[in-house]
Write a protein that holds these residues in place. Sequence first.
Motif, PDB file in Angstrom:
ATOM      1  N   ARG A   1       2.566   1.616  -3.382  1.00 50.14           N
ATOM      2  CA  ARG A   1       1.572   2.047  -4.367  1.00 50.14           C
ATOM      3  C   ARG A   1       1.341   3.549  -4.261  1.00 50.14           C
TER       4      ARG A   1
ATOM      5  N   HIS B   1      -5.907  -2.603  -7.699  1.00 54.28           N
ATOM      6  CA  HIS B   1      -5.485  -1.200  -7.701  1.00 54.28           C
ATOM      7  C   HIS B   1      -4.155  -1.012  -8.429  1.00 54.28           C
TER       8      HIS B   1
ATOM      9  N   SER C   1      -5.725  -5.247  -3.674  1.00 49.45           N
ATOM     10  CA  SER C   1      -4.424  -4.591  -3.833  1.00 49.45           C
ATOM     11  C   SER C   1      -3.913  -4.761  -5.261  1.00 49.45           C
TER      12      SER C   1
ATOM     13  N   ARG D   1       0.840  -1.204   0.000  1.00 52.95           N
ATOM     14  CA  ARG D   1       0.000   0.000   0.000  1.00 52.95           C
ATOM     15  C   ARG D   1       0.875   1.255   0.000  1.00 52.95           C
ATOM     16  N   ASN D   2       1.926   1.234   0.796  1.00 54.36           N
ATOM     17  CA  ASN D   2       2.815   2.393   0.843  1.00 54.36           C
ATOM     18  C   ASN D   2       3.552   2.594  -0.477  1.00 54.36           C
TER      19      ASN D   2
ATOM     20  N   THR E   1       2.754  -7.557  -2.614  1.00 57.35           N
ATOM     21  CA  THR E   1       1.424  -8.167  -2.671  1.00 57.35           C
ATOM     22  C   THR E   1       1.534  -9.643  -3.045  1.00 57.35           C
TER      23      THR E   1
ATOM     24  N   GLN F   1      -8.169  -8.951   0.386  1.00 59.11           N
ATOM     25  CA  GLN F   1      -7.275  -7.798   0.453  1.00 59.11           C
ATOM     26  C   GLN F   1      -6.155  -7.889  -0.572  1.00 59.11           C
TER      27      GLN F   1
END
Length: 88
Positions: free
Chosen positions: A29, A69, A66, A26-27, A41, A62
């Motif tokens: 991305r 996205h 991920s 997430r960071n 991921t 999740q």
Amino acid sequence: MVLSISKKVSPSHPQDRIYYNLALARNYRGLNQYKLAKQHTMEADRIQQESGTLRGADQKAQINVSLGHIFFEEKKFKQSKKHFELYL
């Protein structure tokens, strides 16, 4: 922040390692570093498949969102759609 905390207390349980990798993804991305986001991921996915933990469905969802996205932001819409549909 995630990296600095993991140096002090590294994740040892499979669930912790999955969420650690998803947090890193997430960071990365958010920094538009999609290759690193995808790498973390995929590592979370590998751990999830090997561990078969009790919350596997939530973790897999999740992971799929991920990847959805990441592929969307890379303009790989066909792959993005696949993972978003798996998420649903």
